[in-house]
Design a protein around this motif. Structure first.
Motif, PDB file in Angstrom:
ATOM      1  N   VAL A  84       0.835  -1.214   0.000  1.00 54.38           N
ATOM      2  CA  VAL A  84       0.000   0.000   0.000  1.00 54.38           C
ATOM      3  C   VAL A  84       0.864   1.255   0.000  1.00 54.38           C
ATOM      4  N   VAL A  85       1.866   1.306   0.883  1.00 54.63           N
ATOM      5  CA  VAL A  85       2.702   2.516   1.009  1.00 54.63           C
ATOM      6  C   VAL A  85       3.489   2.768  -0.269  1.00 54.63           C
ATOM      7  N   TYR A  86       4.081   1.732  -0.814  1.00 49.21           N
ATOM      8  CA  TYR A  86       4.887   1.935  -2.026  1.00 49.21           C
ATOM      9  C   TYR A  86       4.031   2.207  -3.255  1.00 49.21           C
ATOM     10  N   PHE A  87       2.804   1.705  -3.271  1.00 53.10           N
ATOM     11  CA  PHE A  87       1.897   2.029  -4.370  1.00 53.10           C
ATOM     12  C   PHE A  87       1.553   3.521  -4.339  1.00 53.10           C
ATOM     13  N   ILE A  88       1.229   4.026  -3.145  1.00 58.09           N
ATOM     14  CA  ILE A  88       0.920   5.456  -3.002  1.00 58.09           C
ATOM     15  C   ILE A  88       2.135   6.301  -3.373  1.00 58.09           C
ATOM     16  N   ALA A  89       3.328   5.891  -2.918  1.00 55.91           N
ATOM     17  CA  ALA A  89       4.553   6.635  -3.225  1.00 55.91           C
ATOM     18  C   ALA A  89       4.822   6.649  -4.731  1.00 55.91           C
ATOM     19  N   SER A  90       4.578   5.528  -5.391  1.00 54.70           N
ATOM     20  CA  SER A  90       4.796   5.446  -6.844  1.00 54.70           C
ATOM     21  C   SER A  90       3.832   6.360  -7.597  1.00 54.70           C
ATOM     22  N   VAL A  91       2.573   6.395  -7.145  1.00 55.34           N
ATOM     23  CA  VAL A  91       1.581   7.284  -7.779  1.00 55.34           C
ATOM     24  C   VAL A  91       1.992   8.742  -7.620  1.00 55.34           C
ATOM     25  N   MET A  92       2.481   9.106  -6.444  1.00 54.58           N
ATOM     26  CA  MET A  92       2.925  10.478  -6.203  1.00 54.58           C
ATOM     27  C   MET A  92       4.149  10.821  -7.057  1.00 54.58           C
ATOM     28  N   ALA A  93       5.038   9.843  -7.238  1.00 54.24           N
ATOM     29  CA  ALA A  93       6.225  10.070  -8.065  1.00 54.24           C
ATOM     30  C   ALA A  93       5.841  10.285  -9.529  1.00 54.24           C
TER      31      ALA A  93
END
Length: 276
Positions: A84-93
């Protein structure tokens, strides 16, 4: 024509390496690094919260069961939080590069639905894993039998179970296949020892000796014995012997050792008493 292409190339090159553009790209690059550093920090905090929330106190009731449940839940929740955290971070990137993330999230839902219809075995494994997880029928550390495979559960994931066999072989079994299994760690087990006595021997004498052996063993192992041992008597008549059976109700995972020790004592005692 060639001159036009060369001019376009140099124009594009000069735009990319324009000081303003370089500063902009560096700004985006630094922002992305900061996003993933923050994601890493958040993830470490979440992992600590998960560990602290599910790790039982040593003085709590049913400590061993709670430890097993913690060993099952903690790795699973850590994996989910990581995704979940890395998915959100990837979307923000991606958003930093001007990518329309709303369209990506919407398309991900459609793709997920399509995959759900196409990969039925995957969905079956995940749903079965959810039932195993919430019902608590299997925990990390349990010894189970699934089909022809027996071993200790090392990990329970949403898709599969990691089963370590006695030989050391690691078997990865899809949760969808864990629909019919045996668990040696739930409730109690029975140590069962069958002894063949020759037809020429006195069966009553053999049963009496077995009672003496089992009662003595039970007194020495009161910490694992749950009920009074039973010598069931004659179970079957073989071609060359009469089969007698001992049954003792014991704590989970202690029956194998109990059976080995009882067999050893029966052999030694029968030799002393001259029972064939």
């Amino acid at each position: 024509m060639l001159t036009q292409y060369i001019n376009k190339f140099f124009q594009t090159f000069s735009k990319l390496f324009n000081p303003e553009n370089i500063l902009e790209w560096w700004g985006k690059f630094i922002t992305i690094i900061v996003i993933f550093i923050i994601a890493k920090v958040i993830l470490s905090i979440l992992h600590k919260i998960i560990e602290k929330s599910f790790t039982p106190l040593k003085k709590s009731k049913n400590y061993k069961k709670k430890v097993q449940r913690a060993n099952t839940l903690i790795p699973l929740l850590k994996n989910i939080s990581r995704y979940v955290v890395y998915f959100i971070a990837s979307v923000m990137a991606l958003k930093e590069f001007g990518v329309d993330t709303t369209a990506i999230i919407a398309s991900a839902g459609v793709v997920g639905l399509a995959v759900g219809f196409g990969a039925q075995s995957f969905v079956k494994d995940v749903i079965s894993g959810a039932f195993i997880f919430f019902e608590g029928t299997v925990s990390v550390g349990d010894v189970i039998t699934v089909g022809d495979n027996s071993g200790t559960v090392e990990a329970i994931n949403l898709r599969n179970i990691h089963l370590r066999k006695f030989s050391g072989e690691l078997r990865v079994i899809p949760n969808g296949d864990v629909n019919n299994f045996g668990n040696f760690n739930k409730g109690f087990m029975r140590a069962i020892v069958e002894v063949g006595v020759a037809y020429e021997q006195d069966v009553e004498k053999g049963m009496k000796v077995l009672e003496e052996i089992t009662n003595k063993w039970a007194k020495e192992n009161e910490d694992i014995v749950l009920e009074t041992p039973i010598v069931q008597g004659v179970i079957s008549l073989g071609s060359s012997d009469v089969i007698l059976r001992i049954v003792i109700k014991v704590k989970p995972m202690t029956h194998w050792g109990a059976e080995r020790e009882l067999k050893r004592r029966v052999k030694n005692e029968f030799d002393k008493k001259g029972i064939e």
